[in-house]
Motif scaffolding. Structure first.
Motif, short mmCIF file in Angstrom:
data_model
loop_
_atom_site.label_atom_id
_atom_site.label_comp_id
_atom_site.label_asym_id
_atom_site.label_seq_id
_atom_site.Cartn_x
_atom_site.Cartn_y
_atom_site.Cartn_z
N ILE A 185 0.84 -1.19 0.00
CA ILE A 185 0.00 0.00 0.00
C ILE A 185 0.88 1.25 0.00
CG2 ILE A 185 -1.84 -1.20 1.24
CD1 ILE A 185 -1.06 0.68 3.65
N ARG A 186 0.25 2.40 -0.24
CA ARG A 186 0.99 3.66 -0.29
C ARG A 186 1.66 3.93 1.06
NH1 ARG A 186 -3.32 3.43 1.92
NH2 ARG A 186 -4.14 4.96 3.40
N GLY A 187 2.80 4.60 1.00
CA GLY A 187 3.46 5.08 2.21
C GLY A 187 4.11 4.04 3.08
N THR A 188 4.49 2.90 2.51
CA THR A 188 5.13 1.85 3.32
C THR A 188 6.64 1.75 3.07
OG1 THR A 188 4.41 0.25 1.64
CG2 THR A 188 3.08 0.41 3.64
N GLY A 189 7.16 2.62 2.19
CA GLY A 189 8.62 2.67 2.02
C GLY A 189 9.16 2.07 0.73
N LYS A 190 8.31 1.83 -0.25
CA LYS A 190 8.77 1.19 -1.49
C LYS A 190 9.77 2.07 -2.26
CE LYS A 190 4.60 0.78 -3.11
NZ LYS A 190 3.90 1.42 -1.98
N THR A 191 9.37 3.31 -2.54
CA THR A 191 10.25 4.21 -3.29
C THR A 191 11.49 4.58 -2.47
OG1 THR A 191 8.33 5.12 -4.44
CG2 THR A 191 10.35 6.40 -4.54
N THR A 192 11.31 4.80 -1.18
CA THR A 192 12.45 5.11 -0.31
C THR A 192 13.47 3.99 -0.33
OG1 THR A 192 11.07 6.47 1.15
CG2 THR A 192 13.10 5.60 2.09
N CYS A 193 12.98 2.76 -0.21
CA CYS A 193 13.87 1.59 -0.22
C CYS A 193 14.59 1.47 -1.57
CB CYS A 193 13.04 0.33 0.06
SG CYS A 193 13.97 -1.00 0.81
N ALA A 194 13.88 1.76 -2.66
CA ALA A 194 14.48 1.70 -3.99
C ALA A 194 15.60 2.72 -4.12
CB ALA A 194 13.40 1.95 -5.05
N ARG A 195 15.40 3.93 -3.60
CA ARG A 195 16.43 4.97 -3.68
C ARG A 195 17.66 4.60 -2.86
NH1 ARG A 195 12.65 10.39 -2.84
NH2 ARG A 195 11.64 10.36 -4.91
N ILE A 196 17.44 4.07 -1.66
CA ILE A 196 18.57 3.67 -0.81
C ILE A 196 19.35 2.54 -1.47
CG2 ILE A 196 19.23 2.68 1.42
CD1 ILE A 196 16.74 4.09 2.61
N PHE A 197 18.63 1.59 -2.04
CA PHE A 197 19.29 0.46 -2.71
C PHE A 197 20.11 0.95 -3.90
CE2 PHE A 197 19.24 -3.18 -5.71
CZ PHE A 197 19.88 -4.12 -4.91
N ALA A 198 19.54 1.88 -4.67
CA ALA A 198 20.26 2.43 -5.83
C ALA A 198 21.53 3.14 -5.39
CB ALA A 198 19.35 3.39 -6.60
N LYS A 199 21.47 3.88 -4.29
CA LYS A 199 22.65 4.54 -3.75
C LYS A 199 23.68 3.52 -3.28
CE LYS A 199 21.92 9.23 -3.14
NZ LYS A 199 22.93 10.31 -3.24
N ALA A 200 23.20 2.49 -2.56
CA ALA A 200 24.09 1.51 -1.92
C ALA A 200 24.90 0.72 -2.95
CB ALA A 200 23.29 0.57 -1.04
N ILE A 201 24.26 0.31 -4.07
CA ILE A 201 25.00 -0.52 -5.04
C ILE A 201 26.01 0.32 -5.84
CG2 ILE A 201 23.16 -2.23 -5.25
CD1 ILE A 201 22.35 -0.96 -7.90
N ASN A 202 25.85 1.65 -5.80
CA ASN A 202 26.82 2.53 -6.47
C ASN A 202 27.84 3.13 -5.51
OD1 ASN A 202 26.26 2.93 -9.46
ND2 ASN A 202 24.20 3.17 -8.62
N CYS A 203 27.63 2.90 -4.19
CA CYS A 203 28.52 3.47 -3.18
C CYS A 203 29.90 2.81 -3.25
CB CYS A 203 27.91 3.30 -1.79
SG CYS A 203 28.93 3.94 -0.46
N ILE A 204 30.93 3.63 -3.24
CA ILE A 204 32.31 3.11 -3.33
C ILE A 204 32.73 2.49 -2.01
CG2 ILE A 204 34.72 3.76 -3.74
CD1 ILE A 204 33.59 6.10 -5.45
N ASN A 205 32.27 3.06 -0.90
CA ASN A 205 32.70 2.59 0.43
C ASN A 205 31.49 2.20 1.28
OD1 ASN A 205 35.45 3.38 -0.15
ND2 ASN A 205 34.80 5.51 0.22
#
Length: 493
Positions: free
Chosen positions: A46-66
Motif C-alpha cells: 500500500i501507499r506510504g510503506t517505504g517502497k520508493t524510499t527503499c528503492a532509492r537507498i538500494f540504488a545509492k548503496a549498489i553505487n557506493c564506493i565505500n
C-alpha cells in the motif's frame, strides 16, 4: 524558512531507518554486501510503506564506493552526486505510460556501458503502464545490460502481468503496525519540539491505516493548527467523533430511545465530523464487544486500546445479547463496505438501520426471511398437523436457500435424509444412511451447516443427527411436494 514537508525531511536515508520492513531491508543489505543482486526487482504494497524510499537507498548503496555493512556511506563521490550524475533514473509510470516512452527508455539502455557503476531505473506505479508498454519492457527486463538494474514499484500488484512478475525478485511491503508508526511519530515530535499528547499520536497512527507517509502528513496537519495539541483538539481538527458518542448510541439503542440517537447523528453533521469514520469506529467497538461476549479473555485482540473505553466495552458485553450484537454489527458492516457514497447517503443508511432496530427490536433483521421461528412454531391456535406443515415448509425453504447460494454439497447431503423435529433453537435431522450420517458429523460440515442455519433463520440453532431405517409417510409427501410443487396429487394404495 524550510518549505520541506515533514515526510520529506524525515525520509529514511539508510536501510536501518526504514520502519516496519525489516525483512526486506535485511535481504537487500545482504545482497549489497555480497555484491549478488538481481537485475530486476518488484516492490509491492500500500501507499506510504517505504517502497520508493527503499528503492532509492538500494540504488545509492549498489553505487557506493565505500558502503558500510550494505549501507550507503554518504561520504564518497558517488553518494554525494546528483541523480543525473549517479545515473539513477526515476520515472512515474502513471504519467509515462505509453509504449513510445518505454521504447525511448529501452533505447537508452544501449549506452549504459558508457557510465560508471550501475544505471538504476526506478519505475513508480508501474501497474499504470499500458499492455503495449509492458510488452516493450519485457525483453529488456529479462536480459538487461550487466550494469542496469530495474526497480518497479506498485500498489496494485494484481494489475501487473505475470510475465513481468516472473522476471523480477518480488518483495511485499507489509502495512506498518501501530507501534512502529507511534515510535516514529514520537521521534519526529521530539525532534521538532512539538507539544502533543500520546492519545493524539495514537489517534493519528490509527487513522494512517498502516501508511507511514499518511501518518506524518496527518501529524503535520494537526501540528500547524495549534501550539499545544490535545486529543480533543486533534479529534476536532481531523473530524473524528468521540467514543462517548458511540457508547451513547449503544446505550440508547438498548433503551429504544430513537430521538436521542437521531440527535447524536445530527450533531455529527453539525460539528462537520466524518460520518464514514464514525460508522467504521462504531463497527470496531461492536466487534470488540462481540469478542468479549464470546470470551472475557479476548482483551489482547481488541482494536480499542484506551483503558476507559475497554471498561465500557466490557460492561456493555455483559448486558447485550450475542445475537443482537452480531445482527447490528453485520448490518453496520454492510454500510461500511459501501463505496462512493456522499456523507448524506451514509447518514440516511445509518438512520434507516437505527429506526429499524428501535422500531421492531431488530426482529426483521434477525429473521431476514420474515419468519419468526419461535412465535410461528409455538402459536397455540395451530394444531399439531399445521405446526408440522410449517416446519416442513420452512425446512424446504432452507434447502432452497442452500441451493440458491451454491452450497451444493450441503444441499445434496441434506436431501438424503428427513426433518424429524424443529423448534425455535434446535433441529433434529434423520439421515437415510450411515454414510450420510458420518459425512454430516464431520466438524467442518457441521460448522458450515450451523453457519447457514444462523444466516437463514437469524439465530443460533442446534443441529442434531441420527440414523434410522424407518420411513415416514408424511415426510415423503412433503419431500415430493418440495421437488415437484404443491400441485402434485399423492394417492395411497
Amino acid at each position: 524558512m524550510d518549505n520541506n514537508s515533514l515526510y520529506t525531511k524525515y525520509r529514511p536515508v539508510k536501510f536501518k531507518d526504514i520502519c516496519g520492513q525489516e525483512n526486506v531491508s535485511s535481504i537487500l543489505k545482504n545482497q549489497v554486501k555480497s555484491h549478488k543482486f538481481s537485475h530486476a526487482y518488484l516492490f509491492s504494497g500500500i501507499r506510504g510503506t517505504g517502497k520508493t524510499t527503499c528503492a532509492r537507498i538500494f540504488a545509492k548503496a549498489i553505487n557506493c564506493i565505500n558502503n558500510v555493512n550494505g549501507e550507503p556511506c554518504y561520504e564518497c563521490r558517488s553518494c554525494n552526486s546528483t541523480y543525473e550524475i549517479l545515473n539513477i533514473v526515476e520515472l512515474d509510470a502513471a504519467s509515462n505510460n505509453s509504449v513510445d516512452q518505454i521504447r525511448t527508455l529501452v533505447e537508452e539502455l544501449r549506452y549504459s556501458n558508457f557510465v560508471d557503476g550501475y544505471k538504476v531505473y526506478i519505475l513508480d506505479e508501474v501497474h499504470m503502464l499500458s499492455i503495449s508498454a509492458f510488452n516493450a519492457l519485457l525483453k529488456s527486463l529479462e536480459e538487461p545490460p550487466s550494469n542496469v538494474v530495474f526497480i518497479l514499484s506498485t500498489t496494485e500488484i494484481k494489475k501487473i502481468p505475470k510475465t513481468i512478475i516472473s522476471r523480477c525478485q518480488k518483495f511485499e511491503f507489509k502495512n506498518i503496525d501501530n507501534k512502529n508508526i507511534i515510535d516514529r511519530l514520537k521521534y519526529i515530535v521530539e525532534s521538532e519540539n512539538i507539544s502533543i499528547d500520546f492519545e493524539s499520536i495514537s489517534l493519528i497512527s490509527k487513522l494512517a491505516d498502516g501508511s507511514m507517509r499518511d501518518a506524518i502528513s496527518i501529524l503535520e496537519r494537526v501540528m500547524l493548527s495549534a501550539d499545544n495539541i490535545t486529543f480533543e483538539h486533534s479529534r476536532r481538527i481531523l473530524g473524528i467523533t468521540s467514543s462517548e458518542m458511540i457508547f451513547d448510541i449503544i446505550d440508547n439503542l438498548r433503551l429504544n430511545k430513537l430521538n436521542k440517537i437521531l440527535l447524536i447523528i445530527s450533531k455529527i453533521f453539525e460539528d462537520s465530523l466524518n460520518i464514514k469514520s464514525f460508522i467504521n469506529d462504531f463497527r470496531n467497538v461492536l466487534r470488540d464487544i462481540m469478542f468479549l461476549k464470546i470470551n472475557k479473555e479476548n482483551l489482547n485482540i481488541l482494536i480499542e486500546k484506551n483503558s476507559l473505553n475497554i471498561k465500557n466495552i466490557m460492561a456493555i458485553s455483559e448486558i447485550l445479547d450475542f445475537d443482537y450484537i452480531y445482527m447490528v454489527l453485520s448490518e453496520l458492516n454492510k454500510i461500511n463496505d459501501m463505496r462512493n457514497l456522499s456523507d448524506i447517503e451514509y447518514r440516511v443508511y445509518l438512520e434507516m438501520l437505527i429506526v429499524r432496530i428501535v422500531y421492531d427490536g431488530g426482529e426483521s433483521l434477525l429473521n431476514k426471511s420474515g419468519f419468526d421461528l419461535q412465535s410461528e412454531v409455538k402459536k397455540s391456535d395451530f394444531n399439531d398437523t399445521a405446526n408440522k406443515n410449517i416446519k416442513f415448509d420452512k425446512w424446504n425453504d432452507f434447502l432452497k436457500y442452500l441451493k440458491m447460494n451454491k452450497h451444493m454439497v450441503l444441499y445434496s447431503l441434506l436431501t438424503n435424509g428427513d426433518l424429524k423435529d424443529m423448534s425455535s433453537d434446535s433441529i433434529v435431522f434423520k439421515c437415510n444412511t450411515e454414510g450420510i450420517l458420518n459425512r454430516l458429523k464431520k466438524r467442518d460440515t457441521l460448522r458450515e451447516i450451523k453457519t447457514n442455519l444462523f444466516d437463514f433463520f437469524g439465530g443460533s440453532i442446534e443441529f442434531e443427527l441420527f440414523f434410522s431405517n424407518e420411513v415416514e409417510e408424511d415426510n415423503i409427501q412433503h419431500k415430493l411436494k418440495g421437488y415437484f410443487g404443491d400441485e402434485i396429487e399423492i394417492q395411497n394404495k
